[in-house]
Write an enzyme that holds these catalytic residues in place. Sequence first.
Site, mmCIF file in Angstrom:
data_model
loop_
_atom_site.group_PDB
_atom_site.id
_atom_site.type_symbol
_atom_site.label_atom_id
_atom_site.label_comp_id
_atom_site.label_asym_id
_atom_site.label_seq_id
_atom_site.Cartn_x
_atom_site.Cartn_y
_atom_site.Cartn_z
ATOM 1 N N LYS A 125 11.037 1.591 42.351
ATOM 2 C CA LYS A 125 11.464 2.122 43.648
ATOM 3 C C LYS A 125 12.765 1.506 44.126
ATOM 4 C CE LYS A 125 7.285 3.917 45.763
ATOM 5 N NZ LYS A 125 6.450 3.955 46.969
ATOM 6 N N LYS A 208 5.535 12.885 36.272
ATOM 7 C CA LYS A 208 4.423 13.203 37.148
ATOM 8 C C LYS A 208 4.859 14.187 38.249
ATOM 9 C CE LYS A 208 1.080 10.608 39.794
ATOM 10 N NZ LYS A 208 0.442 9.346 40.117
ATOM 11 N N LYS A 211 5.544 14.392 45.239
ATOM 12 C CA LYS A 211 5.963 14.936 46.519
ATOM 13 C C LYS A 211 7.397 14.520 46.853
ATOM 14 C CE LYS A 211 3.341 11.568 49.495
ATOM 15 N NZ LYS A 211 2.795 10.531 48.753
#
Length: 344
Positions: A125, A208, A211
């Site tokens: 991240k 994956k 969202k």
Amino acid sequence: MTDAVQTPSNGDFTKRVFSGVQPTGALTLGNYLGALKRFVDMQNEDYETIYCIVDLHAITVWQDPKTLRDQVREIAASYLASGLDPAKSIIFNQAAVEEHAQLAWVFNCVARMGWMQRMTQFKDKAGKNAQNASVGLFTYPALMAADILLYHATHVPVGDDQKQHLELTRDIATKFNHDFGQDFFPITEPVIGGPAARVMSLRDGSKKMSKSDPSDLSRINMADDADTIAQKIRKAKTDPEALPSEEAGLEGRAEARNLVAIYAALADESVEKVLTEVGGKQFSEFKPMLVERAVEKLSPISAEMRRLLDDKSEIDRVLEGGAERARAIAAPILKRTYEIVGLK
Ligand code: TRP
């Protein structure tokens, strides 16, 4: 010692589930098949179930204050529309129960720098510019451990990508218990895997479904209407070959595997079984079948989400009631933690 607080010396811990979802975007079919369906199943088994919307985690990266509250409501709507029942599960947002942040501080002092530095999600991240990431993003796993252990949760259903954070939670519980000579926190079990644990992007079968993917075509959102679902599946990446009739034939065909796995999960069937039905078909024939399944499953859910989001008062009432019940469990556990540590 507070009677309401259990430790192994006065019996086994109650079978209690805790899980959380970040309010950082609308939930996808991947969240539904990989997480929410299981949340609902566990609610209907013999567990106490606590499902949180982790807004404190969300602000580890900047969130627009006005949209944050709406996103919390949107996740709550997804929870309820999927079948979570406030009469059976505690549903609330993390910031409403102040004990989360308080226990997280204690755990920041239990966890070691070296443990945190090993966390691969932080590295992913933070990316190249780790020096510019928030300190909160770095200590995120201590807050997650606090979420879980504040309720003495014994089982945590999560995706594969959270496994390392669950191990850290177990390490924190073990070190706390050891450092203070108490068997106070349970050693929580992750509940990982299952048929649809990993739904992949419609544009790239090796990633994956997320969202936060910049391309909306990469995912089906729980709130998408029938036309949007049909369009996204029509545009989903495939390969030129027909579908195989056995699983071995999906080897090296990530996109084909993903679409078949989604179909199987929607139909509550195994991939093997689905292939006996669709083996030999071209995607031009299979895709409309998949659209039909997806629309059949998702349209009642998205309709219910729209109804809930239309008038926010019902959601707000659920969240308020959930927070109150959560606090009733959390407060004595935090109080006892403070006593054990020698605070107040
Ligand atoms: N880290 C989890 C995720 O990104 C969300 C989360 C926060 C969570 N606290 C939790 C999941 C506690 C399970 C239990 O998906």
